[in-house]
Design an enzyme around this catalytic site. Sequence first.
Site, PDB file in Angstrom:
ATOM      1  N   ASP A 166      -7.205  18.639 -14.842  1.00  0.00           N
ATOM      2  CA  ASP A 166      -7.487  17.254 -15.234  1.00  0.00           C
ATOM      3  C   ASP A 166      -7.055  17.138 -16.699  1.00  0.00           C
ATOM      4  OD1 ASP A 166      -8.634  14.923 -16.234  1.00  0.00           O
ATOM      5  OD2 ASP A 166     -10.444  15.093 -15.016  1.00  0.00           O
ATOM      6  N   ARG A 223       0.846  -1.203   0.000  1.00  0.00           N
ATOM      7  CA  ARG A 223       0.000   0.000   0.000  1.00  0.00           C
ATOM      8  C   ARG A 223       0.876   1.245   0.000  1.00  0.00           C
ATOM      9  NH1 ARG A 223      -1.262   1.826   4.559  1.00  0.00           N
ATOM     10  NH2 ARG A 223      -2.049  -0.085   5.494  1.00  0.00           N
ATOM     11  N   TYR A 234     -16.224  16.916 -15.591  1.00  0.00           N
ATOM     12  CA  TYR A 234     -16.578  15.493 -15.675  1.00  0.00           C
ATOM     13  C   TYR A 234     -17.617  15.193 -14.590  1.00  0.00           C
ATOM     14  CZ  TYR A 234     -15.998  10.442 -15.332  1.00  0.00           C
ATOM     15  OH  TYR A 234     -16.230   9.097 -15.279  1.00  0.00           O
ATOM     16  N   LYS A 252      -8.143   6.102 -19.491  1.00  0.00           N
ATOM     17  CA  LYS A 252      -8.437   6.596 -20.830  1.00  0.00           C
ATOM     18  C   LYS A 252      -7.197   6.487 -21.721  1.00  0.00           C
ATOM     19  CE  LYS A 252     -12.214   7.355 -18.622  1.00  0.00           C
ATOM     20  NZ  LYS A 252     -12.569   8.637 -18.029  1.00  0.00           N
TER      21      LYS A 252
HETATM   22  C1  PLP Z   1     -13.021   9.064 -16.759  1.00  0.00           C
HETATM   23  C2  PLP Z   1     -12.665  10.430 -16.271  1.00  0.00           C
HETATM   24  C3  PLP Z   1     -12.456  10.679 -14.908  1.00  0.00           C
HETATM   25  C4  PLP Z   1     -12.671   9.620 -13.837  1.00  0.00           C
HETATM   26  O1  PLP Z   1     -11.753   8.608 -13.939  1.00  0.00           O
HETATM   27  P1  PLP Z   1     -12.038   7.083 -13.471  1.00  0.00           P
HETATM   28  O2  PLP Z   1     -10.791   6.390 -13.840  1.00  0.00           O
HETATM   29  O3  PLP Z   1     -13.252   6.616 -14.216  1.00  0.00           O
HETATM   30  O4  PLP Z   1     -12.294   7.136 -12.004  1.00  0.00           O
HETATM   31  C5  PLP Z   1     -12.081  11.959 -14.539  1.00  0.00           C
HETATM   32  N1  PLP Z   1     -11.927  12.941 -15.438  1.00  0.00           N
HETATM   33  C6  PLP Z   1     -12.133  12.732 -16.767  1.00  0.00           C
HETATM   34  C7  PLP Z   1     -11.949  13.868 -17.706  1.00  0.00           C
HETATM   35  C8  PLP Z   1     -12.501  11.481 -17.225  1.00  0.00           C
HETATM   36  O5  PLP Z   1     -12.732  11.304 -18.517  1.00  0.00           O
END
Ligand code: PLP
Length: 409
Positions: free
Chosen positions: A201, A77, A129, A226
């Site tokens: 982000d 962890r 998001y 992603k």
């Molecule tokens: C998918 C996404 C998230 C969240 O991520 P997870 O891996 O699904 O928890 C946050 N910001 C953006 C822009 C995303 O596309």
Amino acid sequence: MTEPADAAAEAAGAAEAAEAAAAAARQAEARWAFETRAIHAGQAPDPTTGAVVTPIYQTSTFAQDGVGRHRGYEYSRSANPTRTALEACLADLEGAAHGFAFASGLAAEDAVLRLLVPGDHALLSVDAYGGTSRLARRVHEPAGIAVGSADLSDLDAVRAAWRPETRLVWVETPTNPRLSIVDIAAVAQLAHEREALCVVDNTFATPYLQQPLALGADIVVHSTTKYLGGHSDVVGGFAATARPDLAERLRFLQNAVGAVPGPFDCFLVLRGVKTLAVRMDRHSANAEQVAGALRGHPAVERVLWPGFADHPGHDVARRQMRGFGGMVSFTLLGGEPAAVTVAESTRLFTLAESLGAVESLIEHPGRMTHASVADTESAVDPALLRLSIGLESADDLVLDLIRALDELG
Ligand SMILES: *Cc1c(COP(=O)(O)O)cnc(C)c1O
């Protein structure tokens, strides 16, 4: 024969030379291009076996050499070698000194929001998001953090929404699903003048197309689910910063809260990142071709893609991005019924949430990813469809979409 004194001097000289060589290597490393660092940063061959690919250290604990004497790892962890490699690689690509991997994008975001204390105000984008907005409003707001929103592509709107207790502004660019562009440098400057943090982000752009820390942001976060993973086979998150004070807090939170990714998940993201540069170039080129083809179709009302010269954020996008990315949104003249029909009739584009992988996806944000904001100011046009353009032949992708649009009649 060498006298003992000479031997000591020789050893000192050798140490100095080794240090100089290491410094030179570090300097050369700093000059390596993005593509090179994506493959090598944090990923030297395994010191014990020579394995070229970072092993999956599937272990929860590590043997200690003596009580309190360990080799850098105690318990997975807190730290795990596969995760360390991923953290070093992604931090390097973002130009950050410190990186932290999490079990999901939202787990990374949660750690960043925990930097705030009750009474603080966080400013989100109106089209943040959905999961980010839910996390801020339904988890952190009840714990005492005030949450506001503004169109961050409009600096006057940001100033108007600012409060004396605003301590953090949360940027996404390009935004989801409207693909608006936010001027990172301008928002970061505004935040810093008011002693607030600017968080970006960077999931949609990736560090290959956009470098938020170099533009002035304090923290960059990712859903590695992603583009960084890139193959729709892993859920993960990441946060990075150049600031030691923020890094110390994030390291504490990563271990104290424990929302860490397993070694196999880290391995999958590491493998994905090696091809990030070539994938993003092709995602961008394919998206350009698809956006252009959609724009000419009589059933299409508007195509939202920052690469078009008449997109309101085009100039900022050109300044802060290396390419325009693989996301394309568009609205249909036939409204929601037409949008739903098209979403359900493509053959190559898979109807699914998520984005950023090799296969192309289509979705209806109003009824899928953004259904939870349907009755708010962030509601998405029900005639809008979002595409994640994959790495198939762009000609095939265009054929598939045009056929679906032609069938509307
Ligand atoms: C998918 C996404 C998230 C969240 O991520 P997870 O891996 O699904 O928890 C946050 N910001 C953006 C822009 C995303 O596309």
